[in-house]
Every structure is written in structure tokens, then in C-alpha cells.
Design a protein around this motif. Structure first.
Motif, PDB file in Angstrom:
ATOM      1  N   HIS A  81       0.893  -1.309   0.057  1.00  0.00           N
ATOM      2  CA  HIS A  81       0.185   0.003   0.101  1.00  0.00           C
ATOM      3  C   HIS A  81       0.859   1.214   0.088  1.00  0.00           C
ATOM      4  O   HIS A  81       2.071   1.292   0.386  1.00  0.00           O
ATOM      5  CB  HIS A  81      -1.046   0.015   1.258  1.00  0.00           C
ATOM      6  CG  HIS A  81      -2.141  -1.016   1.244  1.00  0.00           C
ATOM      7  ND1 HIS A  81      -3.128  -1.185   0.791  1.00  0.00           N
ATOM      8  CD2 HIS A  81      -1.989  -2.337   1.687  1.00  0.00           C
ATOM      9  CE1 HIS A  81      -3.588  -2.236   0.815  1.00  0.00           C
ATOM     10  NE2 HIS A  81      -3.026  -3.027   1.461  1.00  0.00           N
ATOM     11  N   HIS A  82       0.288   2.259  -0.682  1.00  0.00           N
ATOM     12  CA  HIS A  82       1.003   3.725  -0.545  1.00  0.00           C
ATOM     13  C   HIS A  82       0.365   4.718   0.298  1.00  0.00           C
ATOM     14  O   HIS A  82      -0.868   4.721   0.306  1.00  0.00           O
ATOM     15  CB  HIS A  82       1.002   4.100  -2.120  1.00  0.00           C
ATOM     16  CG  HIS A  82       1.766   3.095  -2.757  1.00  0.00           C
ATOM     17  ND1 HIS A  82       3.118   3.046  -3.055  1.00  0.00           N
ATOM     18  CD2 HIS A  82       1.172   2.436  -3.898  1.00  0.00           C
ATOM     19  CE1 HIS A  82       3.298   2.161  -4.026  1.00  0.00           C
ATOM     20  NE2 HIS A  82       2.359   1.494  -4.337  1.00  0.00           N
ATOM     21  N   PHE A 126       2.675  -5.122   3.540  1.00  0.00           N
ATOM     22  CA  PHE A 126       1.966  -5.772   4.593  1.00  0.00           C
ATOM     23  C   PHE A 126       2.419  -7.442   4.582  1.00  0.00           C
ATOM     24  O   PHE A 126       1.514  -8.234   5.133  1.00  0.00           O
ATOM     25  CB  PHE A 126       0.445  -5.720   4.485  1.00  0.00           C
ATOM     26  CG  PHE A 126       0.329  -3.985   5.157  1.00  0.00           C
ATOM     27  CD1 PHE A 126       0.351  -3.779   6.706  1.00  0.00           C
ATOM     28  CD2 PHE A 126       0.118  -3.218   4.363  1.00  0.00           C
ATOM     29  CE1 PHE A 126       0.497  -2.566   7.131  1.00  0.00           C
ATOM     30  CE2 PHE A 126      -0.161  -1.742   4.885  1.00  0.00           C
ATOM     31  CZ  PHE A 126       0.004  -1.528   6.162  1.00  0.00           C
ATOM     32  N   ASN A 127       2.843  -7.801   3.461  1.00  0.00           N
ATOM     33  CA  ASN A 127       3.164  -9.093   3.380  1.00  0.00           C
ATOM     34  C   ASN A 127       3.937  -9.642   4.391  1.00  0.00           C
ATOM     35  O   ASN A 127       4.865  -9.024   5.136  1.00  0.00           O
ATOM     36  CB  ASN A 127       3.848  -9.567   1.943  1.00  0.00           C
ATOM     37  CG  ASN A 127       2.972  -9.640   0.894  1.00  0.00           C
ATOM     38  OD1 ASN A 127       2.064 -10.310   0.757  1.00  0.00           O
ATOM     39  ND2 ASN A 127       3.256  -8.472   0.080  1.00  0.00           N
ATOM     40  N   HIS A 128       3.783 -11.169   4.708  1.00  0.00           N
ATOM     41  CA  HIS A 128       4.973 -11.740   5.871  1.00  0.00           C
ATOM     42  C   HIS A 128       6.361 -11.450   5.423  1.00  0.00           C
ATOM     43  O   HIS A 128       6.715 -11.428   4.323  1.00  0.00           O
ATOM     44  CB  HIS A 128       4.614 -12.968   5.954  1.00  0.00           C
ATOM     45  CG  HIS A 128       5.201 -13.901   7.048  1.00  0.00           C
ATOM     46  ND1 HIS A 128       6.484 -13.910   7.022  1.00  0.00           N
ATOM     47  CD2 HIS A 128       4.952 -14.243   8.606  1.00  0.00           C
ATOM     48  CE1 HIS A 128       7.087 -14.623   8.160  1.00  0.00           C
ATOM     49  NE2 HIS A 128       5.939 -14.600   9.166  1.00  0.00           N
ATOM     50  N   PRO A 129       7.188 -11.004   6.250  1.00  0.00           N
ATOM     51  CA  PRO A 129       8.670 -10.653   5.825  1.00  0.00           C
ATOM     52  C   PRO A 129       9.292 -11.940   5.234  1.00  0.00           C
ATOM     53  O   PRO A 129      10.117 -11.743   4.519  1.00  0.00           O
ATOM     54  CB  PRO A 129       9.208 -10.261   7.248  1.00  0.00           C
ATOM     55  CG  PRO A 129       8.147 -10.109   8.063  1.00  0.00           C
ATOM     56  CD  PRO A 129       7.029 -10.795   7.917  1.00  0.00           C
ATOM     57  N   LEU A 130       8.809 -13.254   5.501  1.00  0.00           N
ATOM     58  CA  LEU A 130       9.424 -14.383   4.733  1.00  0.00           C
ATOM     59  C   LEU A 130       8.713 -14.851   3.555  1.00  0.00           C
ATOM     60  O   LEU A 130       8.991 -15.704   3.179  1.00  0.00           O
ATOM     61  CB  LEU A 130       9.636 -15.477   5.787  1.00  0.00           C
ATOM     62  CG  LEU A 130      10.692 -15.267   6.743  1.00  0.00           C
ATOM     63  CD1 LEU A 130      10.583 -16.166   7.921  1.00  0.00           C
ATOM     64  CD2 LEU A 130      12.096 -14.687   6.519  1.00  0.00           C
ATOM     65  N   ALA A 131       7.474 -14.113   3.201  1.00  0.00           N
ATOM     66  CA  ALA A 131       6.909 -14.292   1.913  1.00  0.00           C
ATOM     67  C   ALA A 131       7.832 -14.411   0.697  1.00  0.00           C
ATOM     68  O   ALA A 131       8.670 -13.718   0.456  1.00  0.00           O
ATOM     69  CB  ALA A 131       5.714 -13.432   1.612  1.00  0.00           C
TER      70      ALA A 131
END
Length: 148
Positions: A81-82, A126-131
Motif C-alpha cells: 500500500h501507498h 504488509f506481506n509476511h517478511p518471509l513471503a
């Protein structure tokens, strides 16, 4: 007494070390000496992670590698998101790499990683950091019991 094997509904206490493809450590329960406790089938783990634990028993050690879609998922472009820079306070200005908690309607907080700051625009992921990462889990089963 027969040893319990991990199956659906088992309550499992385990230590894990999570490594990325390059061998770097991403997470470990051993750092703080606090093992993870979970119930198989409660939805807190992916089905593929649970499948790797099935049939293990107390004392077992196993290493397995999971592709991104079997671990933390693939990055979803809809989770990026921006925001206008004015939404960030002077006390906590947005800086690249920062993790900021955003409160959603209903009061639930979700963490977002600031990916870039350009002019008045702040890009937050907002994705999981390990995505998108292939990960290797080294697990040690400490205890297997029956869930409630």
C-alpha cells in the motif's frame, strides 16, 4: 507406555531453527530457550508444515525445506500500500526498513514494512517478511501429547 506419534490433534512442544536458502538464520526458539507449543490442525501452521511433522515422536530431529507457497506464501501485490507521508508523525517518521504497526478497523494491529519513501509517498508492504522465501526448518520434538 507406548510413544505417541504426532497426528491430527496432537499437542506438540518443539524447538525449531528456521534458515533461509543462503543459510542465514531467520528465527529460532533456542535463542530464548523457549520452545514452541502448538496443536496439529488448529490452523496455526500450513498443511505442508504439519505434514512434515506427522509420525514424528518425542526426541526425533528432522530437517525439511519448504517452498514459499508451502511456508509463508508468495508475496501478494494487493498487500503493498501507498500512504501519504503526512500520515506519519514527526516523532516517528517513515524510514525504509522500519516495521510499523497499523491499526485496522476493529482494533486489530498488523505490521507493515516500509519499503520506500519517495517525496510524499510511503510504500508499505504488509506481506509476511518471509513471503516468497524458500525456508529450511530444523525441528527437535520435545514432547507429544493429546490436545484438548
Amino acid at each position: 507406555m507406548t510413544e505417541q506419534l504426532i497426528n491430527a490433534g496432537s499437542e506438540v512442544v518443539l524447538h525449531f531453527d528456521l534458515k533461509l536458502q543462503d543459510g542465514s538464520a531467520a528465527d529460532s526458539t533456542r535463542v530464548n530457550g523457549k520452545p514452541a507449543k502448538l496443536v496439529i490442525g488448529d490452523g496455526s501452521l500450513t498443511a505442508n508444515f504439519e505434514a512434515c511433522l506427522m509420525g514424528l515422536k518425542e526426541g526425533d530431529k528432522k530437517s525439511f525445506t519448504l517452498a514459499p507457497e508451502d511456508a509463508f506464501g508468495l508475496p501478494n501485490p494487493d498487500n503493498i500500500h501507498h500512504f501519504d507521508r503526512s500520515r506519519f508523525s514527526a516523532d516517528a517518521p517513515a524510514k525504509e526498513g522500519m516495521i510499523i504497526a497499523f491499526t485496522q478497523p476493529g482494533g486489530v494491529e498488523i505490521p507493515g514494512i516500509v519499503r520506500s519513501v519517495a517525496g510524499d509517498s510511503v510504500t508499505v508492504d504488509f506481506n509476511h517478511p518471509l513471503a516468497g522465501q524458500t525456508v529450511t526448518f530444523d525441528v527437535e520434538i520435545l514432547k507429544v501429547g493429546q490436545g484438548a
